[in-house]
Write a protein that holds these residues in place. Structure first.
Motif, PDB file in Angstrom:
ATOM      1  N   UNK A   1       5.028  -1.730  -5.613  1.00 17.23           N
ATOM      2  CA  UNK A   1       5.092  -0.719  -4.573  1.00 17.23           C
ATOM      3  C   UNK A   1       6.530  -0.566  -4.095  1.00 17.23           C
ATOM      4  N   UNK A   2       6.793   0.528  -3.381  1.00 16.40           N
ATOM      5  CA  UNK A   2       8.141   0.801  -2.909  1.00 16.40           C
ATOM      6  C   UNK A   2       8.615  -0.287  -1.955  1.00 16.40           C
ATOM      7  N   UNK A   3       9.865  -0.690  -2.114  1.00 20.53           N
ATOM      8  CA  UNK A   3      10.448  -1.705  -1.252  1.00 20.53           C
ATOM      9  C   UNK A   3      11.828  -1.254  -0.794  1.00 20.53           C
ATOM     10  N   UNK A   4      12.329  -1.868   0.262  1.00 18.86           N
ATOM     11  CA  UNK A   4      13.565  -1.470   0.920  1.00 18.86           C
ATOM     12  C   UNK A   4      14.709  -2.361   0.428  1.00 18.86           C
ATOM     13  N   UNK A   5      15.791  -1.746  -0.082  1.00 18.23           N
ATOM     14  CA  UNK A   5      16.944  -2.470  -0.603  1.00 18.23           C
ATOM     15  C   UNK A   5      18.213  -2.060   0.135  1.00 18.23           C
ATOM     16  N   UNK A   6      19.277  -2.846  -0.060  1.00 19.82           N
ATOM     17  CA  UNK A   6      20.607  -2.345   0.242  1.00 19.82           C
ATOM     18  C   UNK A   6      21.511  -2.667  -0.946  1.00 19.82           C
ATOM     19  N   UNK A   7      22.598  -1.917  -1.088  1.00 16.81           N
ATOM     20  CA  UNK A   7      23.500  -2.055  -2.219  1.00 16.81           C
ATOM     21  C   UNK A   7      24.568  -3.104  -1.908  1.00 16.81           C
ATOM     22  N   UNK A   8      24.896  -3.927  -2.922  1.00 18.10           N
ATOM     23  CA  UNK A   8      25.961  -4.922  -2.781  1.00 18.10           C
ATOM     24  C   UNK A   8      26.603  -5.120  -4.146  1.00 18.10           C
TER      25      UNK A   8
ATOM     26  N   UNK B   1       4.844   0.041   6.648  1.00 14.99           N
ATOM     27  CA  UNK B   1       3.987   0.650   5.647  1.00 14.99           C
ATOM     28  C   UNK B   1       2.574   0.691   6.233  1.00 14.99           C
ATOM     29  N   UNK B   2       2.213   1.836   6.779  1.00  5.83           N
ATOM     30  CA  UNK B   2       0.918   1.965   7.452  1.00  5.83           C
ATOM     31  C   UNK B   2      -0.248   1.926   6.460  1.00  5.83           C
ATOM     32  N   UNK B   3      -0.051   2.561   5.310  1.00  5.79           N
ATOM     33  CA  UNK B   3      -1.164   2.659   4.353  1.00  5.79           C
ATOM     34  C   UNK B   3      -0.613   2.791   2.941  1.00  5.79           C
ATOM     35  N   UNK B   4      -1.382   2.241   2.007  1.00  5.99           N
ATOM     36  CA  UNK B   4      -1.039   2.299   0.589  1.00  5.99           C
ATOM     37  C   UNK B   4      -2.328   2.575  -0.186  1.00  5.99           C
ATOM     38  N   UNK B   5      -2.351   3.639  -0.981  1.00  7.74           N
ATOM     39  CA  UNK B   5      -3.530   4.004  -1.771  1.00  7.74           C
ATOM     40  C   UNK B   5      -3.154   3.901  -3.244  1.00  7.74           C
TER      41      UNK B   5
ATOM     42  N   UNK C   1       3.594  -7.330  -3.745  1.00  4.47           N
ATOM     43  CA  UNK C   1       4.323  -8.286  -2.918  1.00  4.47           C
ATOM     44  C   UNK C   1       5.589  -7.736  -2.309  1.00  4.47           C
ATOM     45  N   UNK C   2       6.190  -6.725  -2.968  1.00  2.00           N
ATOM     46  CA  UNK C   2       7.423  -6.157  -2.435  1.00  2.00           C
ATOM     47  C   UNK C   2       7.187  -5.399  -1.130  1.00  2.00           C
ATOM     48  N   UNK C   3       5.929  -5.186  -0.778  1.00  6.35           N
ATOM     49  CA  UNK C   3       5.623  -4.576   0.517  1.00  6.35           C
ATOM     50  C   UNK C   3       6.036  -5.440   1.694  1.00  6.35           C
ATOM     51  N   UNK C   4       6.378  -6.709   1.430  1.00  7.35           N
ATOM     52  CA  UNK C   4       6.808  -7.604   2.509  1.00  7.35           C
ATOM     53  C   UNK C   4       8.174  -7.238   3.061  1.00  7.35           C
ATOM     54  N   UNK C   5       8.893  -6.312   2.399  1.00  8.32           N
ATOM     55  CA  UNK C   5      10.217  -5.920   2.899  1.00  8.32           C
ATOM     56  C   UNK C   5      10.129  -5.031   4.138  1.00  8.32           C
ATOM     57  N   UNK C   6       8.938  -4.474   4.409  1.00 10.38           N
ATOM     58  CA  UNK C   6       8.793  -3.570   5.555  1.00 10.38           C
ATOM     59  C   UNK C   6       8.381  -4.342   6.804  1.00 10.38           C
ATOM     60  N   UNK C   7       8.523  -3.710   7.933  1.00 10.98           N
ATOM     61  CA  UNK C   7       8.166  -4.342   9.206  1.00 10.98           C
ATOM     62  C   UNK C   7       6.653  -4.526   9.285  1.00 10.98           C
ATOM     63  N   UNK C   8       6.218  -5.716   9.673  1.00  6.10           N
ATOM     64  CA  UNK C   8       4.794  -6.032   9.868  1.00  6.10           C
ATOM     65  C   UNK C   8       4.033  -6.027   8.539  1.00  6.10           C
ATOM     66  N   UNK C   9       2.777  -6.484   8.535  1.00  6.04           N
ATOM     67  CA  UNK C   9       1.969  -6.457   7.315  1.00  6.04           C
ATOM     68  C   UNK C   9       1.677  -5.025   6.869  1.00  6.04           C
TER      69      UNK C   9
END
Length: 335
Positions: A20-27, A43-47, A161-169
């Motif tokens: 799933x989509x996850x949040x990155x930054x460039x380095x 991430x409020x919802x994922x279908x 598992x990459x959904x853990x990068x967002x705020x809250x579950x």
């Protein structure tokens, strides 16, 4: 958080997994996965829609994000990786959308030197604007070939598992599995938590989870695909090994089969007794295809003819076989 299984068969030898989509930054020209403290976006919802075809599976996922903070542009990546022995799988036809508008993306390597170990390799990345106090919808879709398990089983995976990068579950996760391959079925499914699957059509099943908090970036939904007759090798499948001839089945055992598959597993009981079929598809299946795989257990590999019993009667069936035929047929009539 513990993972739950729909059966007690544990999975090994995982394949390529797509996420799933996850949040990155460039380095330094590479992506670095972030922590949820870096963002105010949930991430409020994922279908998740997973379609099982004969030689590949297709995944389409809709995400609904809510920005609790100020208007912001973020690098959003769709990562993938390979783990385990015999890992296989190639991704194709990747597409992504933001608020129903298709967007372009770039392929970036992921930085390996960060606080926690990661097996993520690359990510398809695009920049998305998240307006303040609003919902933003994104979508990704792709096709993948199956990985290998055992080697008798195919594996389809989706990495959540990459959904853990967002705020809250993850607020809500809906998983829909559609099976379009008449020869196989989802025999084992690894899930993020316990859930009661339900049928929403003959070939589509749905599972719903709430407040999912992945333990690691590599937490996956894994679907193990097996032959509908249990003909998974390496031994010859004979009447003494065919499940519908050897044990009383229940409706639970039939849950993951489609109506056409139920007809096949029911008629396989007759096939092992040499029933002379009249339907063209059953003749093709049992008198030709299954014979070529030495289904009936002859020692002489050259003796590949269907053992038709012109004197067949129902009296030849065992009580278990009669029970299962009635059970399966009743289930077919409900579909």
């Amino acid at each position: 958080m513990k993972k739950f299984f729909l059966s007690l068969i544990f999975l090994t030898g995982l394949s390529f997994a797509f996420a799933n989509d996850t949040y990155f930054f460039m380095a330094g020209g590479q992506l670095v996965p972030t922590k949820e403290i870096d963002t105010e976006i949930e991430m409020k919802e994922e279908i998740i829609n997973i379609v099982l075809e004969r030689t590949y599976y297709e995944v389409t996922v809709d995400f609904f994000f809510y920005n609790n903070g100020k208007n912001v542009d973020l690098e959003i990546g769709f990562p993938f990786f390979c783990v385990g022995l015999q890992g296989e799988g190639t991704i194709s036809d990747f597409h992504c959308w933001t608020n129903d508008t298709e967007t372009s993306f770039k392929d970036f390597p992921i930085e390996k030197k960060w606080a926690e170990d990661t097996e993520l390799e690359n990510a398809y990345v695009r920049t998305i604007n998240f307006p303040e106090k609003k919902i933003t919808k994104t979508r990704i879709s792709y096709k993948s070939t199956y990985g290998i398990e055992a080697p008798s089983f195919a594996i389809a995976q989706y990495l959540y598992g990459t959904g853990s990068s967002w705020k809250n579950p993850i607020g809500k996760m809906t998983v829909r599995i559609q099976n379009k391959d008449i020869d196989s079925y989802p025999r084992t499914i690894s899930l993020p938590s316990n859930s009661n699957p339900k049928k929403i059509s003959d070939d589509i099943w749905e599972l719903v989870f709430t407040n999912i908090e992945p333990e690691t970036y590599t937490d996956c939904i894994s679907i193990e695909i097996g032959d509908i007759f249990g003909d998974n090798g390496p031994r010859i499948l004979t009447k003494d090994r065919y499940f519908a001839c050897t044990k009383k089945l229940s409706n639970t055992d039939l849950f993951w089969y489609t109506k056409p598959q139920l007809r096949y597993i029911r008629n396989a009981i007759y096939a092992f007794h040499g029933y002379p079929f009249k339907s063209a598809d059953l003749i093709q299946l049992f008198e030709k295809e299954k014979v070529s795989r030495e289904w009936f257990g002859w020692e002489n590999a050259e003796k590949k003819y269907y053992p038709i019993n012109t004197n067949f009667t129902e009296d030849e069936l065992s009580e278990i076989e009669k029970y299962n035929i009635q059970l399966i047929y009743a289930e077919e009539q409900k579909r």
